[in-house]
Design an enzyme around this catalytic site. Structure first.
Site, PDB file in Angstrom:
ATOM      1  N   HIS A 139      72.258  49.149  68.070  1.00 12.02           N
ATOM      2  CA  HIS A 139      71.804  47.811  68.496  1.00 12.02           C
ATOM      3  C   HIS A 139      70.643  48.150  69.411  1.00 12.02           C
ATOM      4  O   HIS A 139      70.853  48.774  70.464  1.00 12.02           O
ATOM      5  CB  HIS A 139      72.932  47.087  69.236  1.00 12.02           C
ATOM      6  CG  HIS A 139      72.586  45.721  69.772  1.00 12.02           C
ATOM      7  ND1 HIS A 139      73.448  44.634  69.655  1.00 12.02           N
ATOM      8  CD2 HIS A 139      71.499  45.262  70.449  1.00 12.02           C
ATOM      9  CE1 HIS A 139      72.899  43.573  70.233  1.00 12.02           C
ATOM     10  NE2 HIS A 139      71.711  43.923  70.724  1.00 12.02           N
ATOM     11  N   HIS A 172      67.850  49.009  71.991  1.00 14.46           N
ATOM     12  CA  HIS A 172      67.901  48.918  73.455  1.00 14.46           C
ATOM     13  C   HIS A 172      66.713  49.661  74.016  1.00 14.46           C
ATOM     14  O   HIS A 172      66.366  50.740  73.567  1.00 14.46           O
ATOM     15  CB  HIS A 172      69.211  49.497  73.997  1.00 14.46           C
ATOM     16  CG  HIS A 172      69.612  50.803  73.372  1.00 14.46           C
ATOM     17  ND1 HIS A 172      70.200  50.874  72.121  1.00 14.46           N
ATOM     18  CD2 HIS A 172      69.481  52.065  73.810  1.00 14.46           C
ATOM     19  CE1 HIS A 172      70.419  52.145  71.826  1.00 14.46           C
ATOM     20  NE2 HIS A 172      69.985  52.899  72.828  1.00 14.46           N
ATOM     21  N   CYS A 206      76.943  44.416  71.237  1.00 14.68           N
ATOM     22  CA  CYS A 206      77.326  43.012  70.994  1.00 14.68           C
ATOM     23  C   CYS A 206      78.584  42.681  71.794  1.00 14.68           C
ATOM     24  O   CYS A 206      78.719  41.576  72.337  1.00 14.68           O
ATOM     25  CB  CYS A 206      77.573  42.759  69.508  1.00 14.68           C
ATOM     26  SG  CYS A 206      76.075  42.545  68.528  1.00 14.68           S
ATOM     27  N   THR A 213      72.073  56.670  69.336  1.00 15.77           N
ATOM     28  CA  THR A 213      73.527  56.765  69.163  1.00 15.77           C
ATOM     29  C   THR A 213      74.200  55.399  69.097  1.00 15.77           C
ATOM     30  O   THR A 213      75.323  55.285  68.605  1.00 15.77           O
ATOM     31  CB  THR A 213      74.169  57.562  70.325  1.00 15.77           C
ATOM     32  OG1 THR A 213      73.835  56.925  71.554  1.00 15.77           O
ATOM     33  CG2 THR A 213      73.690  59.011  70.315  1.00 15.77           C
ATOM     34  N   ASN A 230      64.778  54.772  71.181  1.00 14.97           N
ATOM     35  CA  ASN A 230      65.080  55.842  70.232  1.00 14.97           C
ATOM     36  C   ASN A 230      65.397  55.219  68.885  1.00 14.97           C
ATOM     37  O   ASN A 230      66.111  54.212  68.819  1.00 14.97           O
ATOM     38  CB  ASN A 230      66.284  56.662  70.719  1.00 14.97           C
ATOM     39  CG  ASN A 230      65.978  57.427  71.995  1.00 14.97           C
ATOM     40  OD1 ASN A 230      64.874  57.950  72.141  1.00 14.97           O
ATOM     41  ND2 ASN A 230      66.925  57.477  72.907  1.00 14.97           N
TER      42      ASN A 230
HETATM   43  P1  5GP Z   1      70.580  55.943  72.526  1.00 15.31           P
HETATM   44  O1  5GP Z   1      70.959  57.411  72.484  1.00 15.31           O
HETATM   45  O2  5GP Z   1      71.197  55.184  71.362  1.00 15.31           O
HETATM   46  O3  5GP Z   1      69.118  55.703  72.642  1.00 15.31           O
HETATM   47  O4  5GP Z   1      71.200  55.377  73.863  1.00 15.31           O
HETATM   48  C1  5GP Z   1      72.503  54.885  73.982  1.00 15.31           C
HETATM   49  C2  5GP Z   1      72.787  54.784  75.447  1.00 15.31           C
HETATM   50  O5  5GP Z   1      73.965  54.001  75.621  1.00 15.31           O
HETATM   51  C3  5GP Z   1      73.078  56.142  76.107  1.00 15.31           C
HETATM   52  O6  5GP Z   1      72.166  56.365  77.169  1.00 15.31           O
HETATM   53  C4  5GP Z   1      74.532  56.015  76.587  1.00 15.31           C
HETATM   54  O7  5GP Z   1      74.756  56.671  77.812  1.00 15.31           O
HETATM   55  C5  5GP Z   1      74.723  54.518  76.672  1.00 15.31           C
HETATM   56  N1  5GP Z   1      76.074  54.054  76.460  1.00 15.31           N
HETATM   57  C6  5GP Z   1      76.958  54.480  75.506  1.00 15.31           C
HETATM   58  N2  5GP Z   1      78.116  53.814  75.603  1.00 15.31           N
HETATM   59  C7  5GP Z   1      77.966  52.932  76.641  1.00 15.31           C
HETATM   60  C8  5GP Z   1      78.835  51.954  77.222  1.00 15.31           C
HETATM   61  O8  5GP Z   1      79.973  51.742  76.809  1.00 15.31           O
HETATM   62  N3  5GP Z   1      78.336  51.238  78.269  1.00 15.31           N
HETATM   63  C9  5GP Z   1      77.077  51.457  78.763  1.00 15.31           C
HETATM   64  N4  5GP Z   1      76.707  50.713  79.794  1.00 15.31           N
HETATM   65  N5  5GP Z   1      76.237  52.357  78.233  1.00 15.31           N
HETATM   66  C10 5GP Z   1      76.678  53.095  77.185  1.00 15.31           C
HETATM   67 ZN    ZN Z   2      74.975  44.535  68.253  1.00 12.60          ZN
END
Ligand code: 5GP
Ligand code: ZN
Length: 114
Positions: free
Chosen positions: A98, A100, A7, A95, A87
């Site tokens: 929100h 994605h 957000c 992780t 995921n």
């Molecule tokens: P998840 O593990 O939740 O599916 O993916 C989260 C993704 O967000 C990860 O691939 C991680 O590298 C990315 N990510 C985490 N913090 C940031 C950030 O501050 N900026 C960007 N652009 N990506 C982020």
């Molecule tokens: Zn959010």
């Protein structure tokens, strides 16, 4: 939503390397890419996990995939291929809470994922 990283990127409070935007979605480069192209596509509306989807999110979810198609084309991935991943929760290693859509491409991938 307060204290949500994505957000804050949506609102410009934290910089994001934005590659695509429309009324419904925003897409930016992942900060820790796992492939030459690794883009995150988020709904502008805060939705924490896939478990929180409701009927009125149908258009938004479709827009995420239309954005993926469009970005993949722009990045030259349409023919070679790419992967799209959501995921959900701990076992899938979500992780950021929100939702994605990961758009990953530019290298040969393996299946099944780890
Ligand atoms: P998840 O593990 O939740 O599916 O993916 C989260 C993704 O967000 C990860 O691939 C991680 O590298 C990315 N990510 C985490 N913090 C940031 C950030 O501050 N900026 C960007 N652009 N990506 C982020
Ligand atoms: Zn959010």
């Amino acid at each position: 939503m307060l204290d949500c990283l994505f957000c804050k990127i949506r609102d410009g409070e934290i910089p994001g390397d934005i590659v695509y935007e429309n009324d419904y979605v925003l897409a930016f480069n992942d900060i820790n890419p796992v492939a030459p192209i690794h883009i995150l596509i988020i709904p502008k509306e805060h939705i924490s996990t896939l478990n929180d989807l409701e009927e009125n999110h149908t258009q938004t979810m479709g827009e995420l995939f239309l954005a993926a198609k469009s970005i993949a084309s722009k990045e030259g991935l349409s023919e070679s291929g790419y992967r799209t991943v959501f995921n959900c929760n701990e076992d899938a290693q979500q992780t950021v809470f929100h939702i994605h859509l990961h758009l990953i491409g530019g290298r040969k991938m393996t299946w099944p994922p780890g």
